[in-house]
Design a protein around this motif. Structure first.
Motif: not given
Length: 210
Positions: A54-55, A57-61, A79-80, A86-90
Motif C-alpha cells: 500500500r505504500a 501503489v500510486s495515489g491514495g493520499g 489504496r488500502s 490497492g496494495g497487496v498484503i504479504f
C-alpha cells in the motif's frame, strides 16, 4: 570401471570404450546427487516476481470521504489492501533463490549421476562427417539403428557442437544436444537414453576426472 560397446553409424559393434570416473560412496550417492539436482532446479528460478504494498501503489493520499456522517464504513485511503487497485498484503518481492554447493561436491554429484546411467548410455563413433548437410531424417534413422525408440528423450553429447548435427537435431523436441564440457545433473537424469561419441567420452573423463 565400466566397459561400453562402441557402434558405428550403421549400428554395428566396432569396438569398446571404458568409462572410469570417481563416484560417491553407495550410501551417500543418492543424497549428493539429489542435493545437486535441487540446487540446479532452484538456481534456475529468476526470483523477479514483485507486487506493490500500500505504500508503493500510486495515489491514495487524500481521505476518500469524511470520517463520520456518510453512513459508509470509515476509509483512510483508496489504496488500502481491501480496495480494488490497492496494495497487496504479504505479496512476493524479488529474492535470490541461489543455493550454494562446493565445487568438488558438484563435480562428484555429476560424475556419480553420469556413471549411474551406464545402462542407458550408447557410445558411437564420431558421426559429424555422416551429415554433410542438415538432415533430420538421417539422424532419426541413426537413432533407430542404435536402438532408440522415437518417443525416447535423448541427450546427445558431442566433443564440440557441430553445426550440421545441431541443425539436424534442432527440430526434434525429444533430443537435447550439449557439448562434453557442459554436462549437468538435470539433463543426465532427465534423458531416457544418453548418446555420446567415443571422443566425447574421453573428453568427459579428462575434464571431470577431478
Amino acid at each position: 570401471m565400466v566397459d561400453c560397446v562402441v557402434r558405428n553409424w550403421q549400428g554395428e559393434e566396432v569396438g569398446q570404450a571404458t568409462l572410469d570416473l570417481r563416484v560417491a560412496k553407495e550410501e551417500s550417492a543418492a543424497h549428493i546427487v539429489h542435493r545437486a539436482m535441487v540446487r540446479q532446479m532452484t538456481n534456475s528460478r529468476q526470483g523477479t516476481v514483485s507486487t506493490k504494498t500500500r505504500a508503493e501503489v500510486s495515489g491514495g493520499g487524500r481521505k476518500p470521504w469524511r470520517q463520520k456522517g456518510t453512513g459508509r464504513a470509515r476509509a483512510g485511503s483508496i489504496r488500502s489492501p481491501l480496495w480494488r487497485g490497492g496494495g497487496v498484503i504479504f505479496g512476493p518481492k524479488p529474492r535470490d533463490f541461489n543455493i550454494k554447493m562446493n565445487r568438488k561436491e558438484r563435480r562428484l554429484a555429476l560424475r556419480t549421476a553420469f556413471q549411474s546411467r551406464t545402462e542407458d548410455l550408447i557410445v558411437v563413433e564420431d558421426f559429424a562427417a555422416q551429415l554433410p548437410r542438415p538432415k533430420t531424417k538421417e539422424l532419426i534413422g541413426a537413432f533407430a539403428r542404435w536402438g532408440i525408440t522415437a518417443e525416447s528423450k535423448v541427450l546427445l553429447i558431442l566433443p564440440e557442437v557441430e553445426e550440421m548435427v545441431y541443425l539436424s537435431a534442432r527440430n526434434l523436441s525429444t533430443v537435447k544436444l550439449i557439448s562434453a564440457t557442459s554436462l549437468n545433473v538435470y539433463d543426465i537424469l532427465n534423458a531416457d537414453k544418453i548418446v555420446t561419441t567415443n571422443t566425447a567420452l574421453a573428453k568427459i573423463q579428462e575434464v571431470y576426472s577431478e
